[in-house]
Motif scaffolding. Sequence first.
Motif, PDB file in Angstrom:
ATOM      1  N   ALA A  20       0.751  -1.140   0.084  1.00 41.59           N
ATOM      2  CA  ALA A  20       0.146  -0.029  -0.039  1.00 41.59           C
ATOM      3  C   ALA A  20       0.864   1.124  -0.044  1.00 41.59           C
ATOM      4  O   ALA A  20       0.712   2.086  -0.643  1.00 41.59           O
ATOM      5  CB  ALA A  20      -1.012   0.110   1.043  1.00 41.59           C
ATOM      6  N   ALA A  21       1.948   1.355   0.919  1.00 44.10           N
ATOM      7  CA  ALA A  21       2.815   2.432   0.864  1.00 44.10           C
ATOM      8  C   ALA A  21       3.451   2.671  -0.416  1.00 44.10           C
ATOM      9  O   ALA A  21       3.650   3.756  -0.852  1.00 44.10           O
ATOM     10  CB  ALA A  21       3.879   2.296   1.918  1.00 44.10           C
ATOM     11  N   ARG A  22       3.866   1.556  -1.183  1.00 47.13           N
ATOM     12  CA  ARG A  22       4.428   1.861  -2.632  1.00 47.13           C
ATOM     13  C   ARG A  22       3.559   2.281  -3.583  1.00 47.13           C
ATOM     14  O   ARG A  22       3.696   3.383  -4.243  1.00 47.13           O
ATOM     15  CB  ARG A  22       5.060   0.688  -2.874  1.00 47.13           C
ATOM     16  CG  ARG A  22       5.962   0.655  -4.343  1.00 47.13           C
ATOM     17  CD  ARG A  22       6.587  -0.732  -4.786  1.00 47.13           C
ATOM     18  NE  ARG A  22       7.313  -0.729  -5.715  1.00 47.13           N
ATOM     19  CZ  ARG A  22       7.034  -0.593  -7.133  1.00 47.13           C
ATOM     20  NH1 ARG A  22       5.825  -0.749  -7.446  1.00 47.13           N
ATOM     21  NH2 ARG A  22       8.071  -0.459  -7.931  1.00 47.13           N
ATOM     22  N   ALA A  23       2.149   1.767  -3.680  1.00 41.82           N
ATOM     23  CA  ALA A  23       1.323   2.507  -4.504  1.00 41.82           C
ATOM     24  C   ALA A  23       0.591   3.776  -4.043  1.00 41.82           C
ATOM     25  O   ALA A  23       0.759   4.606  -4.986  1.00 41.82           O
ATOM     26  CB  ALA A  23       0.021   1.576  -4.374  1.00 41.82           C
ATOM     27  N   ALA A  24       0.931   4.136  -2.638  1.00 39.57           N
ATOM     28  CA  ALA A  24       0.642   5.546  -2.371  1.00 39.57           C
ATOM     29  C   ALA A  24       1.577   6.484  -2.980  1.00 39.57           C
ATOM     30  O   ALA A  24       1.288   7.545  -3.471  1.00 39.57           O
ATOM     31  CB  ALA A  24       0.423   5.703  -0.897  1.00 39.57           C
ATOM     32  N   LEU A  25       2.790   6.102  -2.922  1.00 37.23           N
ATOM     33  CA  LEU A  25       3.775   6.960  -3.164  1.00 37.23           C
ATOM     34  C   LEU A  25       3.863   7.087  -4.652  1.00 37.23           C
ATOM     35  O   LEU A  25       4.091   8.429  -5.401  1.00 37.23           O
ATOM     36  CB  LEU A  25       5.226   6.409  -2.928  1.00 37.23           C
ATOM     37  CG  LEU A  25       5.658   6.182  -1.607  1.00 37.23           C
ATOM     38  CD1 LEU A  25       7.067   5.546  -1.359  1.00 37.23           C
ATOM     39  CD2 LEU A  25       5.853   7.721  -0.972  1.00 37.23           C
ATOM     40  N   ALA A  27       1.073   7.131  -6.415  1.00 30.91           N
ATOM     41  CA  ALA A  27       0.160   7.961  -6.722  1.00 30.91           C
ATOM     42  C   ALA A  27       0.362   9.506  -6.202  1.00 30.91           C
ATOM     43  O   ALA A  27      -0.628  10.432  -6.218  1.00 30.91           O
ATOM     44  CB  ALA A  27      -1.305   7.463  -5.964  1.00 30.91           C
ATOM     45  N   GLY A  28       1.392   9.755  -5.615  1.00 27.18           N
ATOM     46  CA  GLY A  28       1.716  11.204  -5.141  1.00 27.18           C
ATOM     47  C   GLY A  28       1.334  11.367  -3.915  1.00 27.18           C
ATOM     48  O   GLY A  28       1.249  12.578  -3.529  1.00 27.18           O
ATOM     49  N   LEU A  29       0.822  10.445  -3.043  1.00 28.31           N
ATOM     50  CA  LEU A  29       0.392  10.729  -1.818  1.00 28.31           C
ATOM     51  C   LEU A  29       1.504  10.553  -0.889  1.00 28.31           C
ATOM     52  O   LEU A  29       2.622  10.021  -1.097  1.00 28.31           O
ATOM     53  CB  LEU A  29      -0.440   9.531  -1.512  1.00 28.31           C
ATOM     54  CG  LEU A  29      -1.830   9.664  -2.302  1.00 28.31           C
ATOM     55  CD1 LEU A  29      -2.939   8.712  -2.053  1.00 28.31           C
ATOM     56  CD2 LEU A  29      -2.608  11.076  -2.250  1.00 28.31           C
ATOM     57  N   ARG A  30       1.523  10.866   0.577  1.00 27.69           N
ATOM     58  CA  ARG A  30       2.251  10.779   1.702  1.00 27.69           C
ATOM     59  C   ARG A  30       1.944   9.741   2.638  1.00 27.69           C
ATOM     60  O   ARG A  30       0.888  10.020   3.404  1.00 27.69           O
ATOM     61  CB  ARG A  30       2.698  12.227   2.406  1.00 27.69           C
ATOM     62  CG  ARG A  30       3.629  12.036   3.499  1.00 27.69           C
ATOM     63  CD  ARG A  30       3.679  13.607   3.847  1.00 27.69           C
ATOM     64  NE  ARG A  30       2.646  14.139   4.416  1.00 27.69           N
ATOM     65  CZ  ARG A  30       2.174  14.209   5.469  1.00 27.69           C
ATOM     66  NH1 ARG A  30       2.963  13.716   6.807  1.00 27.69           N
ATOM     67  NH2 ARG A  30       1.198  15.072   5.849  1.00 27.69           N
ATOM     68  N   PRO A  31       2.357   8.611   2.226  1.00 28.11           N
ATOM     69  CA  PRO A  31       1.939   7.349   3.383  1.00 28.11           C
ATOM     70  C   PRO A  31       2.631   7.414   4.636  1.00 28.11           C
ATOM     71  O   PRO A  31       3.863   7.787   4.817  1.00 28.11           O
ATOM     72  CB  PRO A  31       2.273   6.164   2.484  1.00 28.11           C
ATOM     73  CG  PRO A  31       3.542   6.320   1.614  1.00 28.11           C
ATOM     74  CD  PRO A  31       3.141   7.923   1.403  1.00 28.11           C
ATOM     75  N   LEU A  32       1.825   7.018   5.744  1.00 23.46           N
ATOM     76  CA  LEU A  32       2.435   6.632   7.142  1.00 23.46           C
ATOM     77  C   LEU A  32       1.959   5.368   7.631  1.00 23.46           C
ATOM     78  O   LEU A  32       0.715   4.985   7.513  1.00 23.46           O
ATOM     79  CB  LEU A  32       1.768   7.977   7.909  1.00 23.46           C
ATOM     80  CG  LEU A  32       2.027   7.745   9.481  1.00 23.46           C
ATOM     81  CD1 LEU A  32       3.524   7.566   9.912  1.00 23.46           C
ATOM     82  CD2 LEU A  32       1.289   8.709  10.412  1.00 23.46           C
TER      83      LEU A  32
END
Length: 360
Positions: A20-25, A27-32
């Motif tokens: 999920a973190a990789r996919a969020a990155l 997508a231009g998002l900031r995962p925590l």
Amino acid sequence: MTQPTEPIVIIGGGQSGLAAARAALQAGLRPLILEASDEPGGSWPHYYDSLAAFSPARFSAMPGLDFDGSPDRYPHRDEITAYLRRYAATLDVEIRTGTRVETVEATDDGRFVVRTAGGAQVEAAAVVAASGSFTRPIVPALPGAESFTGRLLHAADYRSPKDLAGQKVVVVGGGNSAVQIAHELTGHAQVTIASRAPLAFLPQWREGRDVHHWLVSSGFDDLPPAWLIHHVHARLVMDGGDYAQAVESGTLVRRPMFARLDGEHVVWADGLRERVEVVLMATGYLPDLGYLAPLGALDEYGLPLHQGGLSLVRPGLAYLGLEFQRSFASNTLRGVAADAAHIMGPLAAHARRAPAQVGL
């Protein structure tokens, strides 16, 4: 394009959370990532000692990082644990370990507030529940269990056959874990496997190739649950040849599920009473999602109300790591990245307030 000021919070740092973190990155998002244990790796460090991946290394790697060594071997539990920790180190994301989530609440404007056991509060633009299921083993109600004088265990409690050496053991279940555990116990204990249906073996090799070659190359991995039910009529056990042979030879005894427990005995369906010392239930797990209760996002059994991993109740909430979430390969190392990509587009749109941007 409006960018969210809050992170997308991912609950769980196992294979699903990392995907999920990789996919969020991307997508231009900031995962925590909020991970309850001291290191990322999910449930893998806690499984029984002999566990290895069912798929060869070439089919077990996640995008961006291959396994070292031969691609045709089956990576061991400890190797996968180390691999996931290396994978986490390759991601430019914040991972807060030792952070157990207690509740997730919704705000009036479609955001979320994530509260942790340590008293911290995190505001989130969206939430991915990727906390796995190891902490919620399925323990069926066995008739007569309250009278049983032996030990009732779950596969989550099992580590090594030496712990049950010399004892009479009944393993309950008909899936991979039940058969693996029962088979490795045969050299150490007197063991019977009890299942409601006959064991269904899927040969690990066909025409010189591991079955995962055919699962991937044929597209079987991508079949949705609604189609799979027309082809898969039993819980399949991956078999390199040893398991079916052990059953056929009588080395591993399989019997229909017993009728009840009674004191120190198992009472089989045919009325035979057999004294046993351990009943070990390899009966699976359920998603452990109690922290989502305030959202009303779960059904009466604590299971997520979702379609393909996207909440049917709360926009901005998604799930990863559910068995058959979208396909046969869901909840596997080889399949979780595709599920992560599927949920991340809608989550990104929610985080960026897409409806407001189009005037709704």
